[in-house]
Design a protein around this motif. Structure first.
Motif, PDB file in Angstrom:
ATOM      1  N   PHE A 157     -50.564 -44.967 -42.766  1.00 30.51           N
ATOM      2  CA  PHE A 157     -50.095 -44.447 -44.056  1.00 30.51           C
ATOM      3  C   PHE A 157     -50.874 -45.096 -45.196  1.00 30.51           C
ATOM      4  O   PHE A 157     -51.108 -46.304 -45.180  1.00 30.51           O
ATOM      5  N   TYR A 158     -51.245 -44.292 -46.191  1.00 34.11           N
ATOM      6  CA  TYR A 158     -51.939 -44.806 -47.378  1.00 34.11           C
ATOM      7  C   TYR A 158     -51.199 -44.331 -48.628  1.00 34.11           C
ATOM      8  O   TYR A 158     -50.783 -43.170 -48.690  1.00 34.11           O
ATOM      9  N   ARG A 159     -51.067 -45.226 -49.613  1.00 33.10           N
ATOM     10  CA  ARG A 159     -50.560 -44.753 -50.912  1.00 33.10           C
ATOM     11  C   ARG A 159     -51.766 -44.555 -51.821  1.00 33.10           C
ATOM     12  O   ARG A 159     -52.780 -45.254 -51.710  1.00 33.10           O
ATOM     13  N   SER A 160     -51.670 -43.593 -52.730  1.00 31.51           N
ATOM     14  CA  SER A 160     -52.793 -43.358 -53.640  1.00 31.51           C
ATOM     15  C   SER A 160     -52.620 -44.228 -54.872  1.00 31.51           C
ATOM     16  O   SER A 160     -51.501 -44.462 -55.341  1.00 31.51           O
ATOM     17  N   GLU A 162     -53.793 -45.368 -58.991  1.00 32.72           N
ATOM     18  CA  GLU A 162     -54.024 -44.664 -60.263  1.00 32.72           C
ATOM     19  C   GLU A 162     -55.456 -44.097 -60.333  1.00 32.72           C
ATOM     20  O   GLU A 162     -55.694 -43.048 -60.896  1.00 32.72           O
ATOM     21  N   ASP A 163     -56.422 -44.858 -59.745  1.00 37.96           N
ATOM     22  CA  ASP A 163     -57.831 -44.472 -59.902  1.00 37.96           C
ATOM     23  C   ASP A 163     -58.322 -43.525 -58.811  1.00 37.96           C
ATOM     24  O   ASP A 163     -59.521 -43.308 -58.652  1.00 37.96           O
ATOM     25  N   GLY A 164     -57.374 -42.975 -58.012  1.00 36.22           N
ATOM     26  CA  GLY A 164     -57.777 -42.000 -56.985  1.00 36.22           C
ATOM     27  C   GLY A 164     -58.160 -42.620 -55.651  1.00 36.22           C
ATOM     28  O   GLY A 164     -58.434 -41.905 -54.682  1.00 36.22           O
ATOM     29  N   THR A 165     -58.205 -43.962 -55.569  1.00 40.30           N
ATOM     30  CA  THR A 165     -58.493 -44.598 -54.280  1.00 40.30           C
ATOM     31  C   THR A 165     -57.196 -44.692 -53.461  1.00 40.30           C
ATOM     32  O   THR A 165     -56.107 -44.437 -53.981  1.00 40.30           O
ATOM     33  N   PHE A 166     -57.332 -45.065 -52.182  1.00 38.38           N
ATOM     34  CA  PHE A 166     -56.153 -45.187 -51.315  1.00 38.38           C
ATOM     35  C   PHE A 166     -56.025 -46.603 -50.767  1.00 38.38           C
ATOM     36  O   PHE A 166     -57.021 -47.246 -50.460  1.00 38.38           O
ATOM     37  N   THR A 167     -54.794 -47.071 -50.648  1.00 43.85           N
ATOM     38  CA  THR A 167     -54.521 -48.405 -50.099  1.00 43.85           C
ATOM     39  C   THR A 167     -53.627 -48.249 -48.883  1.00 43.85           C
ATOM     40  O   THR A 167     -52.597 -47.568 -48.949  1.00 43.85           O
ATOM     41  N   ILE A 168     -54.024 -48.886 -47.778  1.00 46.33           N
ATOM     42  CA  ILE A 168     -53.224 -48.793 -46.548  1.00 46.33           C
ATOM     43  C   ILE A 168     -51.875 -49.493 -46.776  1.00 46.33           C
ATOM     44  O   ILE A 168     -51.818 -50.565 -47.357  1.00 46.33           O
ATOM     45  N   CYS A 169     -50.781 -48.856 -46.359  1.00 46.65           N
ATOM     46  CA  CYS A 169     -49.477 -49.492 -46.591  1.00 46.65           C
ATOM     47  C   CYS A 169     -48.621 -49.566 -45.324  1.00 46.65           C
ATOM     48  O   CYS A 169     -47.612 -50.262 -45.314  1.00 46.65           O
ATOM     49  N   HIS A 170     -49.018 -48.878 -44.257  1.00 46.26           N
ATOM     50  CA  HIS A 170     -48.261 -49.014 -43.002  1.00 46.26           C
ATOM     51  C   HIS A 170     -49.067 -48.459 -41.825  1.00 46.26           C
ATOM     52  O   HIS A 170     -49.782 -47.479 -41.971  1.00 46.26           O
ATOM     53  N   LYS A 171     -48.920 -49.124 -40.662  1.00 43.74           N
ATOM     54  CA  LYS A 171     -49.462 -48.576 -39.402  1.00 43.74           C
ATOM     55  C   LYS A 171     -48.329 -48.513 -38.407  1.00 43.74           C
ATOM     56  O   LYS A 171     -47.569 -49.475 -38.279  1.00 43.74           O
ATOM     57  N   THR A 172     -48.212 -47.399 -37.681  1.00 44.00           N
ATOM     58  CA  THR A 172     -47.200 -47.353 -36.611  1.00 44.00           C
ATOM     59  C   THR A 172     -47.753 -48.069 -35.382  1.00 44.00           C
ATOM     60  O   THR A 172     -48.935 -48.416 -35.341  1.00 44.00           O
ATOM     61  N   GLU A 173     -46.895 -48.237 -34.380  1.00 43.60           N
ATOM     62  CA  GLU A 173     -47.389 -48.758 -33.107  1.00 43.60           C
ATOM     63  C   GLU A 173     -48.171 -47.657 -32.379  1.00 43.60           C
ATOM     64  O   GLU A 173     -48.111 -46.476 -32.761  1.00 43.60           O
ATOM     65  N   VAL A 174     -48.910 -48.048 -31.356  1.00 48.86           N
ATOM     66  CA  VAL A 174     -49.670 -47.092 -30.538  1.00 48.86           C
ATOM     67  C   VAL A 174     -48.761 -46.605 -29.405  1.00 48.86           C
ATOM     68  O   VAL A 174     -48.100 -47.404 -28.750  1.00 48.86           O
ATOM     69  N   VAL A 175     -48.720 -45.271 -29.191  1.00 46.33           N
ATOM     70  CA  VAL A 175     -47.990 -44.737 -28.027  1.00 46.33           C
ATOM     71  C   VAL A 175     -49.057 -44.303 -27.012  1.00 46.33           C
ATOM     72  O   VAL A 175     -49.897 -43.453 -27.309  1.00 46.33           O
ATOM     73  N   LYS A 176     -49.021 -44.934 -25.826  1.00 48.19           N
ATOM     74  CA  LYS A 176     -50.133 -44.764 -24.869  1.00 48.19           C
ATOM     75  C   LYS A 176     -50.057 -43.435 -24.097  1.00 48.19           C
ATOM     76  O   LYS A 176     -48.978 -42.978 -23.709  1.00 48.19           O
ATOM     77  N   ASN A 177     -51.242 -42.861 -23.912  1.00 46.98           N
ATOM     78  CA  ASN A 177     -51.471 -41.779 -22.959  1.00 46.98           C
ATOM     79  C   ASN A 177     -50.531 -40.580 -23.116  1.00 46.98           C
ATOM     80  O   ASN A 177     -49.827 -40.179 -22.200  1.00 46.98           O
ATOM     81  N   THR A 187     -39.397 -49.207 -41.263  1.00 45.59           N
ATOM     82  CA  THR A 187     -38.838 -49.391 -42.605  1.00 45.59           C
ATOM     83  C   THR A 187     -39.936 -49.851 -43.549  1.00 45.59           C
ATOM     84  O   THR A 187     -40.761 -50.684 -43.179  1.00 45.59           O
ATOM     85  N   ILE A 188     -39.943 -49.295 -44.767  1.00 46.23           N
ATOM     86  CA  ILE A 188     -40.984 -49.652 -45.750  1.00 46.23           C
ATOM     87  C   ILE A 188     -40.379 -49.566 -47.159  1.00 46.23           C
ATOM     88  O   ILE A 188     -39.607 -48.644 -47.435  1.00 46.23           O
ATOM     89  N   PRO A 189     -40.689 -50.527 -48.054  1.00 47.70           N
ATOM     90  CA  PRO A 189     -40.191 -50.406 -49.438  1.00 47.70           C
ATOM     91  C   PRO A 189     -40.824 -49.206 -50.138  1.00 47.70           C
ATOM     92  O   PRO A 189     -42.015 -48.931 -49.940  1.00 47.70           O
ATOM     93  N   VAL A 190     -40.043 -48.503 -50.960  1.00 48.97           N
ATOM     94  CA  VAL A 190     -40.572 -47.363 -51.721  1.00 48.97           C
ATOM     95  C   VAL A 190     -41.751 -47.814 -52.578  1.00 48.97           C
ATOM     96  O   VAL A 190     -42.739 -47.105 -52.736  1.00 48.97           O
ATOM     97  N   ARG A 191     -41.641 -49.049 -53.116  1.00 48.59           N
ATOM     98  CA  ARG A 191     -42.727 -49.615 -53.922  1.00 48.59           C
ATOM     99  C   ARG A 191     -44.047 -49.549 -53.175  1.00 48.59           C
ATOM    100  O   ARG A 191     -45.077 -49.193 -53.716  1.00 48.59           O
ATOM    101  N   ALA A 192     -44.002 -49.945 -51.879  1.00 49.52           N
ATOM    102  CA  ALA A 192     -45.240 -50.003 -51.086  1.00 49.52           C
ATOM    103  C   ALA A 192     -45.763 -48.604 -50.780  1.00 49.52           C
ATOM    104  O   ALA A 192     -46.966 -48.376 -50.681  1.00 49.52           O
ATOM    105  N   LEU A 193     -44.836 -47.647 -50.632  1.00 49.79           N
ATOM    106  CA  LEU A 193     -45.227 -46.294 -50.222  1.00 49.79           C
ATOM    107  C   LEU A 193     -45.818 -45.492 -51.374  1.00 49.79           C
ATOM    108  O   LEU A 193     -46.776 -44.737 -51.185  1.00 49.79           O
TER     109      LEU A 193
END
Length: 524
Positions: A157-160, A162-177, A187-193
């Motif tokens: 997940f990335y939040r955008s 002000e300047d149009g760039t993106f910042t990573i804010c969350h990664k899920t776990e990997v589900v195999k195969n 769970t993630i704070p709205v601020r971060a999202l």
């Protein structure tokens, strides 16, 4: 957000009431300079104005944020003469927040010989900073990326910005195969999202995990907090698109779909909620009177007080105390010394009251603590050893009496370092970690402070006899890191206070959370 309402202003207009406006100035940290921050609207012809325009300020518990409210008459020109002045008041932002329900009434002063009325300041926290989102997603028919098996998908997940760039804010776990993964709820704070902006783009990339870190891009989709929140009433399905494939293949539809299965929002309580709800911070001071500090009458001593400069002990005490006192309504601070021989019989004591009153060791205000400290230097004999445990256990005993969240204790220990009762101190801190208290240690002088770093527990959680501290409650800083060559003492002490106090709000919240204590609802 402080709002303001002056009351019973001076009447400066001969033919009508005054037309007041409030101008807010903010003091530049570490200097005497004031900068205009903003103005309210002008309200015509009244001596009891209620202003609508709010001032939105960033609040930092660990800093002294000095504010000045000027009330010139609101003649619509920004220039006004001294004869028109209706008064002013000085206040720290922490004082407004620390007062009951975030309401503080202050007298206006500044017109000689006249009563200028009062100003009522109201502080409230902007609410969208505290929401926490829990969501769960799954995917269907993702592209197969692995040669031998299916894909090993995860989401980023990335939040955008002000300047149009993106910042990573969350990664899920990997589900195999699998090409149809179901990810765990997270769970993630709205601020971060989305930084509190509900319509800002949230970009989500889908990757296939590879052991060597060169994860394969499956596709992407975009949404927003507002769109995600609609999933509270219905499933939302997103098409996962791979722009490169879309360009190459005419018949390309998508690289699978992602479904938002659930989405819920909860409000997290903040430090300000508890302070406004009436939680009091109780401040206790313990000062090291061991012989290693040097004779107080000698200029080389860490306790030496010259006519021109306070000792490192006094500076550290003032820097931390002046901020904490805004959150303590009675302004009575118990203050102890340790490691000295105390009159009349010269017994060694590790928790003697600086004011020499065993029944009531509290001093009035930070100035009272400083006076008692200087008085003790004249009457006790510096000795040893350096034992922390007695004073920690003393404060822990008080903290244990009220554990409902209405009282929180902060113990400031100022020491020249080499600790004699490390095992007992670790035991005392581990026990105290389940109580409503925090410990700040300021190390003065040139000693090596390895033992203090261990007590701080930032790197390794502190333990004693197989028991681990329930929470991290100790913050240590060496005083020497804050003495800068420029000689700007105000600025360097502000930096010291900032670093030792920065963890207190989180430590208070961690106590309240583990005990499931909610702040009393402050009246709207």
């Amino acid at each position: 957000t402080p709002g303001s309402s002056p009351r019973n202003l001076l009447d400066m207009d001969t033919f009508s009431k005054s037309d007041p406006v409030v101008v807010l100035f903010v003091q530049v940290s570490g200097s005497n300079e004031w900068k205009e921050f903003g103005r309210t609207e002008v309200i015509d012809n009244t001596l009891n104005p209620d202003f609508v325009r709010k001032f939105v300020l960033d609040y930092y518990f660990e800093e002294k944020q000095n504010l000045r409210f000027d009330v010139p008459p609101g003649s619509h020109s920004p220039l006004f003469g001294a004869q028109d002045f209706l008064g002013q008041t000085f206040v720290a932002l922490g004082e407004v927040i620390g007062s009951q329900r975030g309401r503080l009434e202050k007298p206006l002063t500044g017109v000689p010989g006249k009563r200028c009325g009062t100003i009522l300041l109201l502080a409230e926290e902007l609410s969208n900073c505290r929401d926490i989102v829990t969501m769960q997603l799954c995917a269907n028919k993702l592209d197969k990326k692995d040669f031998f098996g299916k894909s090993d998908p995860f989401l980023v997940f990335y939040r955008s910005n002000e300047d149009g760039t993106f910042t990573i804010c969350h990664k899920t776990e990997v589900v195999k195969n699998t090409l149809n993964p179901v990810w765990q709820p997270f769970t993630i704070p709205v601020r971060a999202l989305c930084n509190g902006d509900y319509d800002r783009t949230v970009k989500i990339d889908v990757y296939d995990w590879d052991r060597d870190g060169s994860h394969d891009f499956i596709g992407e989709f975009a949404t927003s907090y507002r769109e995600l929140s609609r999933a509270q009433s219905q499933f939302t399905v997103y098409e996962v698109l791979n722009p490169r494939k879309k360009c190459k293949k005419k018949k390309y539809v998508n690289s699978g779909t992602v479904t938002l299965l659930s989405f819920s929002v909860e409000s997290e309580f903040t430090f300000v909620d508890y302070i406004r709800g009436g939680t009091q911070l109780n401040f206790t001071v313990a000062i090291d009177f061991t012989a290693s500090n040097g004779l107080p009458s000698q200029p080389t001593s860490l306790h030496y007080v010259s006519p021109y400069q306070l000792s490192a002990y006094a500076l550290a005490l003032k820097a931390v105390g002046e901020i904490i006192q805004d959150y303590d309504s009675d302004k009575l601070f118990p203050a102890y010394g340790f490691g000295a021989k105390v009159p009349p019989d010269g017994k060694i004591s590790h928790q003697f009251p600086l004011n020499n009153n065993m029944e009531n060791p509290s001093c009035v205000g930070i100035e009272g603590v400083l006076e008692s400290y200087l008085q003790s230097l004249r009457t006790v004999q510096l000795y040893g050893p350096t034992n922390f445990a007695p004073v920690i256990n003393q404060v822990a005993g008080t903290a244990a009496q009220v554990t409902d969240g209405s009282q929180y204790h902060v113990l400031l220990i100022i020491t020249d370092g080499v600790i004699s009762d490390m095992l007992q101190t670790k035991e005392a801190i581990v026990t105290a970690s389940s109580l409503p208290m925090s410990i700040i240690i300021v190390g003065v002088g040139p000693a090596e402070f390895e033992a203090m770093e261990e007590l701080d527990g930032d790197e390794v959680r502190l333990s004693s006899r197989g028991r681990y501290a329930e929470r991290d409650i100790v913050q240590f800083v060496p005083f020497r890191d804050y003495v800068d060559d420029s000689g700007n003492q105000v600025l360097s002490m502000a930096r010291l206070a900032k670093d030792v106090l920065a963890e207190i709000p989180e430590q208070l919240l961690s106590y309240m959370k583990t005990r499931d204590i909610k702040p009393p609802r402050a009246d709207p």
